[in-house]
Every structure is written in C-alpha cells, then in structure tokens.
Design a protein around this motif. Sequence first.
Motif, PDB file in Angstrom:
ATOM      1  N   PHE A   1      41.248  40.587  31.661  1.00 42.58           N
ATOM      2  CA  PHE A   1      40.387  42.008  32.264  1.00 42.58           C
ATOM      3  C   PHE A   1      39.757  41.777  33.649  1.00 42.58           C
ATOM      4  O   PHE A   1      39.242  41.824  34.521  1.00 42.58           O
ATOM      5  CB  PHE A   1      39.843  43.373  31.283  1.00 42.58           C
ATOM      6  N   ALA A   2      37.933  41.054  33.496  1.00 44.13           N
ATOM      7  CA  ALA A   2      37.738  40.377  33.798  1.00 44.13           C
ATOM      8  C   ALA A   2      37.666  39.636  35.140  1.00 44.13           C
ATOM      9  O   ALA A   2      37.505  39.812  36.336  1.00 44.13           O
ATOM     10  CB  ALA A   2      36.163  39.678  33.041  1.00 44.13           C
ATOM     11  N   THR A   3      39.138  39.252  35.067  1.00 43.70           N
ATOM     12  CA  THR A   3      39.581  38.661  35.989  1.00 43.70           C
ATOM     13  C   THR A   3      40.140  39.085  36.817  1.00 43.70           C
ATOM     14  O   THR A   3      40.057  38.904  38.010  1.00 43.70           O
ATOM     15  CB  THR A   3      40.634  36.995  35.164  1.00 43.70           C
ATOM     16  N   GLU A   4      41.137  39.768  36.195  1.00 50.31           N
ATOM     17  CA  GLU A   4      41.341  41.053  37.223  1.00 50.31           C
ATOM     18  C   GLU A   4      40.801  42.127  37.883  1.00 50.31           C
ATOM     19  O   GLU A   4      40.861  42.265  39.118  1.00 50.31           O
ATOM     20  CB  GLU A   4      42.870  42.074  36.245  1.00 50.31           C
ATOM     21  N   ALA A   5      39.901  42.641  37.158  1.00 51.99           N
ATOM     22  CA  ALA A   5      38.820  42.950  37.719  1.00 51.99           C
ATOM     23  C   ALA A   5      38.023  42.828  38.683  1.00 51.99           C
ATOM     24  O   ALA A   5      36.534  43.471  39.382  1.00 51.99           O
ATOM     25  CB  ALA A   5      38.076  44.318  36.181  1.00 51.99           C
ATOM     26  N   HIS A   6      36.800  41.839  38.794  1.00 56.70           N
ATOM     27  CA  HIS A   6      36.043  41.039  38.875  1.00 56.70           C
ATOM     28  C   HIS A   6      36.192  40.228  39.321  1.00 56.70           C
ATOM     29  O   HIS A   6      35.297  39.255  39.881  1.00 56.70           O
ATOM     30  CB  HIS A   6      34.521  41.307  38.746  1.00 56.70           C
ATOM     31  N   ALA A   7      37.366  38.967  39.807  1.00 62.12           N
ATOM     32  CA  ALA A   7      37.718  37.980  39.983  1.00 62.12           C
ATOM     33  C   ALA A   7      36.815  37.521  39.174  1.00 62.12           C
ATOM     34  O   ALA A   7      36.534  35.726  40.351  1.00 62.12           O
ATOM     35  CB  ALA A   7      37.593  38.006  41.029  1.00 62.12           C
ATOM     36  N   ASP A   8      36.373  37.296  38.001  1.00 63.17           N
ATOM     37  CA  ASP A   8      35.719  36.249  37.811  1.00 63.17           C
ATOM     38  C   ASP A   8      35.349  36.177  36.187  1.00 63.17           C
ATOM     39  O   ASP A   8      35.668  37.288  35.800  1.00 63.17           O
ATOM     40  CB  ASP A   8      33.985  36.556  38.041  1.00 63.17           C
ATOM     41  N   GLY A   9      36.434  35.050  35.500  1.00 61.53           N
ATOM     42  CA  GLY A   9      36.649  36.121  34.166  1.00 61.53           C
ATOM     43  C   GLY A   9      35.937  35.853  32.787  1.00 61.53           C
ATOM     44  O   GLY A   9      35.741  36.551  31.793  1.00 61.53           O
ATOM     45  N   LEU A  10      34.505  34.799  33.701  1.00 60.80           N
ATOM     46  CA  LEU A  10      33.113  35.233  32.772  1.00 60.80           C
ATOM     47  C   LEU A  10      31.741  36.303  33.388  1.00 60.80           C
ATOM     48  O   LEU A  10      30.604  36.596  32.922  1.00 60.80           O
ATOM     49  CB  LEU A  10      32.439  33.601  32.867  1.00 60.80           C
ATOM     50  N   PHE A  11      32.544  37.533  33.533  1.00 62.22           N
ATOM     51  CA  PHE A  11      32.001  38.147  33.744  1.00 62.22           C
ATOM     52  C   PHE A  11      30.766  38.924  32.858  1.00 62.22           C
ATOM     53  O   PHE A  11      29.696  39.271  32.958  1.00 62.22           O
ATOM     54  CB  PHE A  11      32.202  39.473  34.919  1.00 62.22           C
ATOM     55  N   PHE A  12      31.602  39.589  31.587  1.00 56.69           N
ATOM     56  CA  PHE A  12      31.187  39.967  30.801  1.00 56.69           C
ATOM     57  C   PHE A  12      30.758  39.736  30.132  1.00 56.69           C
ATOM     58  O   PHE A  12      29.392  39.681  29.450  1.00 56.69           O
ATOM     59  CB  PHE A  12      32.584  41.151  30.187  1.00 56.69           C
ATOM     60  N   ILE A  13      30.747  37.318  29.610  1.00 51.24           N
ATOM     61  CA  ILE A  13      30.096  36.761  28.827  1.00 51.24           C
ATOM     62  C   ILE A  13      28.555  37.067  29.993  1.00 51.24           C
ATOM     63  O   ILE A  13      27.844  36.705  29.237  1.00 51.24           O
ATOM     64  CB  ILE A  13      30.838  35.672  28.214  1.00 51.24           C
ATOM     65  N   LYS A  14      28.775  36.886  30.765  1.00 50.97           N
ATOM     66  CA  LYS A  14      27.332  36.627  31.631  1.00 50.97           C
ATOM     67  C   LYS A  14      26.554  37.258  31.566  1.00 50.97           C
ATOM     68  O   LYS A  14      25.206  37.143  31.468  1.00 50.97           O
ATOM     69  CB  LYS A  14      27.732  36.151  32.914  1.00 50.97           C
ATOM     70  N   ARG A  15      27.000  38.315  31.274  1.00 48.41           N
ATOM     71  CA  ARG A  15      26.117  40.024  31.024  1.00 48.41           C
ATOM     72  C   ARG A  15      25.797  40.567  29.860  1.00 48.41           C
ATOM     73  O   ARG A  15      24.691  40.155  29.656  1.00 48.41           O
ATOM     74  CB  ARG A  15      26.902  41.549  31.898  1.00 48.41           C
TER      75      ARG A  15
END
Length: 90
Positions: free
Chosen positions: A29-43
């Motif tokens: 989901f993060a890859t599709e929505a934010h173009a960064d697969g680690l978006f939510f893990i970073k948060r």
Amino acid sequence: MRFDRGILLVLFALFGIGLVQVYSSSYIFATEAHADGLFFIKRQMVFTLISVCALFVFAHIDMRAIMKFSLAFWLFAAILVALTYMPGVG
C-alpha cells in the motif's frame, strides 16, 4: 535510576514485533500510495523513538510528583479516547 531489565526487554521486543507487523502489512500500500514502500515503517519508527524518549523522561520523575496529577492525566487520556469517536477527529 534502575530499570527492570526484563520489562525493558519485553518492551523492546514488542516494539520490534510492532515494527515488523507495520512493515509486512503496509509495504505494498505504501508503495502504491506514497511511492515509498517504507513510508509507514519510517513513521512508526519516529513514533517509537518518541515513546522511548518519553519512557526515559517519565522514568526519571518521582512517582509522588506523578501521583499528584494522576486524575488530570486520566481525564486527559479519557478525553483523547472519546475524541477518537468524533467524526473528522478520530
């Protein structure tokens, strides 16, 4: 200040398990929505770091000082929980 090593070990194990769960459940989901697969893990890592800092700050405060404000803390927490049921807020 002494810390109970067993409780800290369990706490950090839960943090680690939580980070793995966030990563495994949100990568696509993060890859599709934010173009960064680690978006939510970073948060999640930022929030984990903030909570660990708060843990050490509150661990150095005398328990009697915390108990003076326990009712206020409880009311504040109850209000925050109630806010999660309000549309647009929670």
